[in-house]
Enzyme design. Sequence first.
Site, PDB file in Angstrom:
ATOM      1  N   ASN A   1       0.852  -1.186   0.000  1.00 37.47           N
ATOM      2  CA  ASN A   1       0.000   0.000   0.000  1.00 37.47           C
ATOM      3  C   ASN A   1       0.886   1.234   0.000  1.00 37.47           C
ATOM      4  OD1 ASN A   1      -1.769   2.207   1.403  1.00 37.47           O
ATOM      5  ND2 ASN A   1      -3.182   0.557   0.888  1.00 37.47           N
TER       6      ASN A   1
ATOM      7  N   GLU B   1       2.604 -14.332   3.959  1.00 38.57           N
ATOM      8  CA  GLU B   1       2.298 -15.378   4.943  1.00 38.57           C
ATOM      9  C   GLU B   1       1.000 -15.072   5.670  1.00 38.57           C
ATOM     10  OE1 GLU B   1       5.118 -13.791   4.426  1.00 38.57           O
ATOM     11  OE2 GLU B   1       6.867 -14.913   5.125  1.00 38.57           O
TER      12      GLU B   1
HETATM   13  N1  THU Z   1       7.350  -9.688   2.875  1.00 38.91           N
HETATM   14  C1  THU Z   1       6.560 -10.788   2.866  1.00 38.91           C
HETATM   15  O1  THU Z   1       5.511 -10.835   2.222  1.00 38.91           O
HETATM   16  N2  THU Z   1       6.961 -11.843   3.614  1.00 38.91           N
HETATM   17  C2  THU Z   1       8.132 -11.907   4.300  1.00 38.91           C
HETATM   18  O2  THU Z   1       8.415 -12.927   4.913  1.00 38.91           O
HETATM   19  C3  THU Z   1       9.035 -10.775   4.318  1.00 38.91           C
HETATM   20  C4  THU Z   1       8.567  -9.563   3.633  1.00 38.91           C
HETATM   21  C5  THU Z   1       6.940  -8.556   2.037  1.00 38.91           C
HETATM   22  C6  THU Z   1       6.505  -7.327   2.766  1.00 38.91           C
HETATM   23  C7  THU Z   1       6.764  -6.257   1.715  1.00 38.91           C
HETATM   24  O3  THU Z   1       5.658  -6.228   0.825  1.00 38.91           O
HETATM   25  C8  THU Z   1       7.954  -6.783   0.955  1.00 38.91           C
HETATM   26  O4  THU Z   1       8.019  -8.166   1.216  1.00 38.91           O
HETATM   27  C9  THU Z   1       9.275  -6.136   1.345  1.00 38.91           C
HETATM   28  O5  THU Z   1       9.473  -6.195   2.688  1.00 38.91           O
END
Ligand code: THU
Length: 162
Positions: free
Chosen positions: A64, A74
């Site tokens: 966002n 997750e």
């Molecule tokens: N992110 C995840 O979706 N899972 C993780 O385990 C680590 C980080 C995402 C959050 C954000 O959209 C992007 O990765 C960079 O941090």
Amino acid sequence: MIEKKITTTFYQTNKSSLIKEENSLVDLAINSLKSAYAPYSGFMVGAAVLLDNGEIISGNNQENVAYPSGLCAERVAIYYAGAKFPNVKIKKIAISAVSKKFDFTDVISPCGSCRQAIAEYEVKQDKNIKILLHHPNDDIIIVNSVADLLPFMFKSKGLKNF
Ligand code: THU
């Protein structure tokens, strides 16, 4: 003062050595990350959750412009699993990530908030959740419980009402 230690156990392997069920779950996480909405970080993450009834729920990170309003893959996946199948236990979750912007050598590893969210379901269902972490080079790290990623976790057990 006594020094005490907590040990953690993890398993290192590669995707082709996984049992079919887990290899397919990783494939679904990889497939899901392709639909991630990550225009700000350029870091695409996919997660696939396998439930006790055989259902699989996948999700990806949703960002966002107000950065903290975004959500990790997750939690998108595990909250959807909790919403859709509130009484079904979660067996396994596979997570994968790719990025055109960042070079990363280690497998994706869930952030602290996602570990806490997974822990909530592990405690709720009183059964461990196996976590498979995948790197685009097909390296895999496995933990048999979120407790191995979040030692000393905050739990409601031990909290008492007055
Ligand atoms: N992110 C995840 O979706 N899972 C993780 O385990 C680590 C980080 C995402 C959050 C954000 O959209 C992007 O990765 C960079 O941090």
